[in-house]
Design an enzyme around this catalytic site. Sequence first.
Site, mmCIF file in Angstrom:
data_model
loop_
_atom_site.group_PDB
_atom_site.id
_atom_site.type_symbol
_atom_site.label_atom_id
_atom_site.label_comp_id
_atom_site.label_asym_id
_atom_site.label_seq_id
_atom_site.Cartn_x
_atom_site.Cartn_y
_atom_site.Cartn_z
ATOM 1 C CE LYS A 11 -28.256 -16.353 7.431
ATOM 2 N NZ LYS A 11 -28.487 -16.675 8.807
ATOM 3 N N GLY A 100 -27.650 -12.548 7.716
ATOM 4 C CA GLY A 100 -26.554 -12.439 6.567
ATOM 5 C C GLY A 100 -26.219 -11.303 5.883
ATOM 6 N N GLY A 102 -24.184 -8.764 5.754
ATOM 7 C CA GLY A 102 -22.654 -8.667 5.313
ATOM 8 C C GLY A 102 -22.330 -9.616 4.125
ATOM 9 C CG ASP A 136 -23.716 -17.359 6.572
ATOM 10 O OD1 ASP A 136 -23.720 -18.398 6.518
ATOM 11 O OD2 ASP A 136 -24.278 -16.753 7.505
HETATM 12 P P1 ATP Z 1 -22.700 -13.086 10.717
HETATM 13 O O1 ATP Z 1 -23.282 -14.525 11.078
HETATM 14 O O2 ATP Z 1 -21.260 -13.252 9.876
HETATM 15 O O3 ATP Z 1 -22.085 -12.557 12.286
HETATM 16 P P2 ATP Z 1 -25.026 -11.494 10.547
HETATM 17 O O4 ATP Z 1 -26.036 -11.529 9.571
HETATM 18 O O5 ATP Z 1 -25.423 -11.658 12.065
HETATM 19 O O6 ATP Z 1 -23.690 -12.319 9.987
HETATM 20 P P3 ATP Z 1 -23.825 -9.022 9.238
HETATM 21 O O7 ATP Z 1 -24.714 -7.818 9.288
HETATM 22 O O8 ATP Z 1 -23.299 -9.583 8.247
HETATM 23 O O9 ATP Z 1 -24.085 -10.116 10.639
HETATM 24 O O10 ATP Z 1 -22.715 -8.469 10.230
HETATM 25 C C1 ATP Z 1 -21.583 -8.934 10.791
HETATM 26 C C2 ATP Z 1 -20.488 -7.954 11.181
HETATM 27 O O11 ATP Z 1 -19.762 -7.572 9.811
HETATM 28 C C3 ATP Z 1 -20.828 -6.569 11.580
HETATM 29 O O12 ATP Z 1 -20.171 -6.510 12.781
HETATM 30 C C4 ATP Z 1 -20.191 -5.579 10.854
HETATM 31 O O13 ATP Z 1 -19.360 -4.590 11.309
HETATM 32 C C5 ATP Z 1 -19.218 -6.383 9.773
HETATM 33 N N1 ATP Z 1 -19.518 -6.084 8.223
HETATM 34 C C6 ATP Z 1 -18.780 -5.891 7.149
HETATM 35 N N2 ATP Z 1 -19.105 -5.660 6.131
HETATM 36 C C7 ATP Z 1 -20.543 -5.222 6.436
HETATM 37 C C8 ATP Z 1 -21.616 -4.886 5.499
HETATM 38 N N3 ATP Z 1 -21.409 -4.697 4.053
HETATM 39 N N4 ATP Z 1 -22.909 -4.943 5.988
HETATM 40 C C9 ATP Z 1 -23.121 -5.406 7.347
HETATM 41 N N5 ATP Z 1 -22.092 -5.632 8.086
HETATM 42 C C10 ATP Z 1 -20.629 -5.591 7.677
#
Ligand code: ATP
Length: 292
Positions: A11, A100, A102, A136
Amino acid sequence: MKQVTLTSPSKINLFLEVLGRRDDGYHEICSIVALTELCDTIILERRTSGITIRVRDPKVPSGPDNLCHRAADLLLRHSGIHGGVSIRIEKHIPVAGGMGGGSSNAAATLWGLNLLYDLGWPREELTSLGSELGSDVPLFFCRGAAFIRGRGERVEELAALTPRWLVIANPGMEISTASVYRRLRLPLTSEKAGFTMRGLVESGQVEAALSHCFNRLEDVVLEAYPPVANLKQRLLLLGASPVLVSGSGPTVFGVMREAKAAKRVASSLVESGIAAVACRTLEKNPLLTTER
Ligand code: ATP
């Protein structure tokens, strides 16, 4: 059914206002998100017991901390199924990038297990289960765009935008969302601009809506991470407009008029060593049309 392959979208936040800090420590937000074609792939396979994760990206945990693992564990416990799942994750969405990834992977796991084990749970039930995993997660069950409030769990479906070309670029660092919120000094804020943009999206005035793009977290990110500020500046100079940090960054997206220009800009960033792709906003969430 033994195996299911899911497309797990990312997103971008076209609008993000922070309204204040709640007593439970979360922040109250008002946001408009659009899903994009930059997607991960999640492959689920039935096993008799246990949950296993396979993922190549060293930044992504492969144990119980993985959000797919947590989603599978929650759904299996909630349903009382005696069974397990092996999960393979192919990452393309920048990790800890503000897109988003994860949370989307967690939503995909819930959706896929519902199919794999023939549970027949409606989207609403999976959405509410998702909210137990993270703020999220629920938005990734929307059809293409959503208006979001609360700590992120109040998701109102919006008419999907007619697809817009984007350049999505990542300066190659991870930013924790919590650290950005810690740095944020909030002035008096309101939801008013969010409602204005929501009205424009709903009435199909996408150009006008895009002129209202805003992210309250952006100044914090640009000040703390100069490479993100440089990247934003570069995208503006290359003709993208508007250009905005997504969520808590560091991913930056720029809206482009045409495919050709978007691809040219993405290539020129890649040539200088920056991870960038040209892609569109999604009209239909691919997760919701997964073939059984
Ligand atoms: P957030 O706002 O939750 O920080 P984001 O989009 O910035 O979201 P994500 O890629 O979701 O970041 O990753 C956040 C953290 O979640 C990372 O530090 C990662 O180690 C952990 N994580 C756990 N599972 C996953 C997954 N399936 N994919 C990506 N990261 C994951």
